[in-house]
Scaffold this motif. Structure first.
Motif, PDB file in Angstrom:
ATOM      1  N   LEU A 187     -18.619  -0.032   2.896  1.00 53.51           N
ATOM      2  CA  LEU A 187     -18.939   0.104   4.317  1.00 53.51           C
ATOM      3  C   LEU A 187     -17.916   0.963   5.064  1.00 53.51           C
ATOM      4  N   GLN A 188     -16.948   1.516   4.324  1.00 51.81           N
ATOM      5  CA  GLN A 188     -15.901   2.348   4.914  1.00 51.81           C
ATOM      6  C   GLN A 188     -16.151   3.811   4.548  1.00 51.81           C
ATOM      7  N   VAL A 202       0.852  -1.182   0.000  1.00 49.52           N
ATOM      8  CA  VAL A 202       0.000   0.000   0.000  1.00 49.52           C
ATOM      9  C   VAL A 202       0.891   1.237   0.000  1.00 49.52           C
ATOM     10  N   ASP A 203       0.584   2.177  -0.879  1.00 49.01           N
ATOM     11  CA  ASP A 203       1.341   3.427  -0.935  1.00 49.01           C
ATOM     12  C   ASP A 203       0.806   4.475   0.044  1.00 49.01           C
ATOM     13  N   GLN A 204      -0.505   4.435   0.290  1.00 52.71           N
ATOM     14  CA  GLN A 204      -1.126   5.476   1.115  1.00 52.71           C
ATOM     15  C   GLN A 204      -2.464   4.956   1.631  1.00 52.71           C
ATOM     16  N   THR A 205      -2.814   5.329   2.844  1.00 58.64           N
ATOM     17  CA  THR A 205      -4.147   4.983   3.326  1.00 58.64           C
ATOM     18  C   THR A 205      -5.144   6.016   2.824  1.00 58.64           C
ATOM     19  N   VAL A 206      -6.371   5.591   2.679  1.00 61.65           N
ATOM     20  CA  VAL A 206      -7.408   6.503   2.195  1.00 61.65           C
ATOM     21  C   VAL A 206      -7.633   7.639   3.190  1.00 61.65           C
ATOM     22  N   ALA A 207      -7.399   7.388   4.466  1.00 60.92           N
ATOM     23  CA  ALA A 207      -7.546   8.439   5.483  1.00 60.92           C
ATOM     24  C   ALA A 207      -6.522   9.558   5.284  1.00 60.92           C
ATOM     25  N   ASP A 208      -5.373   9.220   4.697  1.00 62.72           N
ATOM     26  CA  ASP A 208      -4.321  10.215   4.467  1.00 62.72           C
ATOM     27  C   ASP A 208      -4.329  10.774   3.050  1.00 62.72           C
ATOM     28  N   ALA A 209      -5.142  10.217   2.174  1.00 59.30           N
ATOM     29  CA  ALA A 209      -5.181  10.642   0.773  1.00 59.30           C
ATOM     30  C   ALA A 209      -6.196  11.764   0.583  1.00 59.30           C
ATOM     31  N   THR A 210      -5.931  12.607  -0.404  1.00 58.32           N
ATOM     32  CA  THR A 210      -6.885  13.647  -0.774  1.00 58.32           C
ATOM     33  C   THR A 210      -7.148  13.577  -2.273  1.00 58.32           C
TER      34      THR A 210
END
Length: 180
Positions: free
Chosen positions: A84-85, A55-63
């Motif tokens: 569901l996320q 994984v390069d980046q979590t969705v929580a940290d992505a914009t």
């Protein structure tokens, strides 16, 4: 262009991740693997475990602003988990609202249904999603690939792994037009 591939920690159909990734990389784009968890994701070949990918980046940290387009690979479990996320749903919706290209194959339109972005749009998917798409206000068509421009940004959809060549070509055509 920097392209986000959004996948769950487990359940993505490997070929629907690797084939578009390879084609985009070969065309000079920069794909990045975004998931709900850091570390590695487990891909599948239908129901059998396949390879793992970093994984390069979590969705929580992505914009949305840091990416030019979003690719949503399928597999049954992958989009079912993602829808569901809340972060994943918001990320996908953000691309649609920003008018950036979004491409989804197989079962991946489930995430778009959850994000509320299919109303008034025409798309294709694995046939079992047809009712879900219609119930969400979209029009479902049985085509190898369908590009819908009836919205703030292009929506590129495809049915299954057998349609990957047409899916990849549609993505590359749209991105080359967006870069011009």
């Amino acid at each position: 262009m920097k392209i986000a591939f959004l996948v769950a920690p487990e359940g993505v159909e490997q070929v629907e991740l690797t084939e578009p990734w390879r084609e985009l990389s070969a065309a000079g784009h920069s794909p990045r693997l975004v998931s709900t968890e850091a570390g590695k994701i487990q891909a599948f070949d239908h129901l059998d475990k396949a390879d793992t990918f970093d994984v390069d980046q979590t969705v929580a940290d992505a914009t949305v602003t840091e990416y030019d387009a979003l690719i949503l690979p399928g597999g049954v479990a992958n989009p079912d988990f993602l829808r569901l996320q809340p972060d994943a749903v918001a990320f996908a919706k953000g691309f649609c609202n920003a008018g950036k290209p979004v491409a989804a194959i197989c079962h991946a339109p489930w995430l778009l249904v959850e994000a509320g972005v299919v109303r008034g749009r025409t798309l294709t998917s694995f046939p079992s999603l047809g009712t879900d798409i219609r119930n969400a206000g979209g029009t479902w068509v049985d085509e190898q690939v369908h590009v819908c421009d009836a919205g703030p940004g292009p929506l590129i959809t495809s049915r299954r792994p057998g349609d990957l060549k047409a899916f990849d070509e549609a993505i590359l055509n749209r991105l080359s037009g967006a870069a011009a």
